[in-house]
Design a protein around this motif. Structure first.
Motif, PDB file in Angstrom:
ATOM      1  N   ARG A  16       0.917  -1.094   0.019  1.00 30.39           N
ATOM      2  CA  ARG A  16       0.098   0.026  -0.135  1.00 30.39           C
ATOM      3  C   ARG A  16       0.800   1.286   0.029  1.00 30.39           C
ATOM      4  NH1 ARG A  16      -2.103  -0.124   6.365  1.00 30.39           N
ATOM      5  NH2 ARG A  16      -0.216   1.142   7.404  1.00 30.39           N
ATOM      6  N   ASP A  37       6.182  -7.650   1.375  1.00 30.77           N
ATOM      7  CA  ASP A  37       5.456  -7.083   2.759  1.00 30.77           C
ATOM      8  C   ASP A  37       5.110  -8.010   3.540  1.00 30.77           C
ATOM      9  OD1 ASP A  37       3.775  -4.183   2.567  1.00 30.77           O
ATOM     10  OD2 ASP A  37       3.499  -5.334   4.122  1.00 30.77           O
ATOM     11  N   ASN A  92      11.564   0.217   1.142  1.00 29.80           N
ATOM     12  CA  ASN A  92      10.656   1.158   1.526  1.00 29.80           C
ATOM     13  C   ASN A  92       9.872   0.994   2.930  1.00 29.80           C
ATOM     14  OD1 ASN A  92       8.109   3.338   0.695  1.00 29.80           O
ATOM     15  ND2 ASN A  92       7.271   1.283   0.988  1.00 29.80           N
ATOM     16  N   TYR A 158      10.605   7.943  15.811  1.00 24.95           N
ATOM     17  CA  TYR A 158      10.709   7.758  14.310  1.00 24.95           C
ATOM     18  C   TYR A 158      11.760   8.528  13.843  1.00 24.95           C
ATOM     19  CZ  TYR A 158       8.426   8.163   9.486  1.00 24.95           C
ATOM     20  OH  TYR A 158       8.626   8.240   8.294  1.00 24.95           O
ATOM     21  N   THR A 193      -0.916   8.971   3.014  1.00 26.80           N
ATOM     22  CA  THR A 193      -1.266   7.555   3.103  1.00 26.80           C
ATOM     23  C   THR A 193      -1.840   6.922   4.486  1.00 26.80           C
ATOM     24  OG1 THR A 193       0.975   7.250   4.056  1.00 26.80           O
ATOM     25  CG2 THR A 193       0.930   7.178   1.856  1.00 26.80           C
TER      26      THR A 193
END
Ligand SMILES: NC(=O)C1=CN([C@@H]2O[C@H](COP(=O)(O)OP(=O)(O)OC[C@H]3O[C@@H](n4cnc5c(N)ncnc54)[C@H](O)[C@@H]3O)[C@@H](O)[C@H]2O)C=CC1
Ligand SMILES: CC(=O)C(C)=O
Length: 262
Positions: A16, A37, A92, A158, A193
């Protein structure tokens, strides 16, 4: 005259968001793509594969947890088995967590580091080993973030991981340039997203502000203050994956707010 060999690419987190956008764009560019994934996202991966094949492309689904180096090695192996060679690897896959530093546990930080940093570390090394064995060079591309250039409140854990990706990218690029491998990271600002929705929702909850306040907060930073689309990131990655991007070795480049070489 024989037709040029079809180039191949692996994209992690391809089920996604940005990863899906990158996978579909590289397939459109003519790459045969390996879509990786978590096992739990295989249904989404199959949908992405279906769209790519409907458009005439080639794709294979490889369930992979990037925190497990053996699974990442197996992902590269499956790609070579299916398509003959590895030319581009896009690391990614990533997760976000939103919390003030004083409300985070070391386990929270550990979860972020495992995916966002160790996952990229595993991916870079598996890709480089294969490219060096092939003797063909290649392109390794990692997901950093604007949060690797500026720390944002409540995204401390993060930011730690994305700063790490930036450093890892610059070291890998120097060590593997002699093998004809370029290593670059993309550093988007806000991209619409599921991850951004989560960040916006949690920041709103935590700060009691109106929904959309997170965008305001990012807008006051080096971000352009707009929500980009996965295709914006994908077009940049398409460039990084092209033969033209040879000189962008070891640079952490930013999409949002222009290109930052450092
Ligand atoms: N959305 C945004 O505003 C920005 C995102 N980024 C980065 O871009 C990358 C993609 O982000 P989005 O598409 O927005 O996120 P997303 O949450 O929509 O998609 C991330 C994908 O990675 C997968 N994933 C998570 N853990 C995994 C693991 N251990 N192994 C394999 N796959 C795993 C998820 O299942 C998901 O499909 C991430 O690295 C993120 O940090 C960077 C800047 C901005
Ligand atoms: C999620 C992310 O990396 C942002 C908003 O920079």
């Amino acid at each position: 005259m024989t037709a040029p060999r079809q180039r191949t690419a692996v994209i992690t987190g391809a089920a996604r968001g940005i990863g899906q956008g990158i996978a579909e764009r590289l397939a459109q560019d003519g790459f045969a793509v390996a879509l990786a994934d978590l096992e739990s996202m295989v249904e989404n991966l199959e949908e992405v594969r279906g769209r790519i094949e409907q458009a005439g492309g080639r794709a294979v689904v490889v369930p992979t947890d990037v925190t497990d180096s053996q699974q990442v090695d197996a992902l590269v192996g499956r790609t070579v088995e299916e398509f003959g060679q590895l030319d581009v690897f896009v690391a990614n896959a990533g997760i976000a967590r939103v919390a003030p530093l004083l409300e985070m546990s070391v386990d929270d930080l550990d979860a972020l580091v495992r995916v966002n940093l160790y996952g990229v570390f595993n991916s870079y090394r598996s890709a480089a080993r294969q490219m060096i064995d092939q003797g063909t060079g290649g392109k390794i591309i990692g997901a950093a973030s604007i949060a690797a250039h500026k720390g944002f409140e409540m995204l401390g854990g993060y930011s730690v991981t994305k700063w790490g990706v930036r450093g890892l990218t610059q070291v890998a690029a120097q060590e593997w340039a002699k093998h004809g491998i370029t290593v670059n990271a993309y550093c988007p600002g806000i991209v619409g997203t599921a991850m951004w929705d989560l960040i916006d929702e949690k920041m709103t909850e935590q700060s009691g502000e109106e929904r959309g306040a997170a965008l305001e907060r990012f807008s006051n930073s080096i971000s352009l203050g707009r929500v980009e689309e996965p295709r914006d990131v994908a077009s940049f990655v398409s460039y990084l994956a092209s033969p033209d991007a040879d000189y962008m070795t070891g640079q952490s480049v930013m999409i949002d707010g222009g290109i930052v070489f450092n």
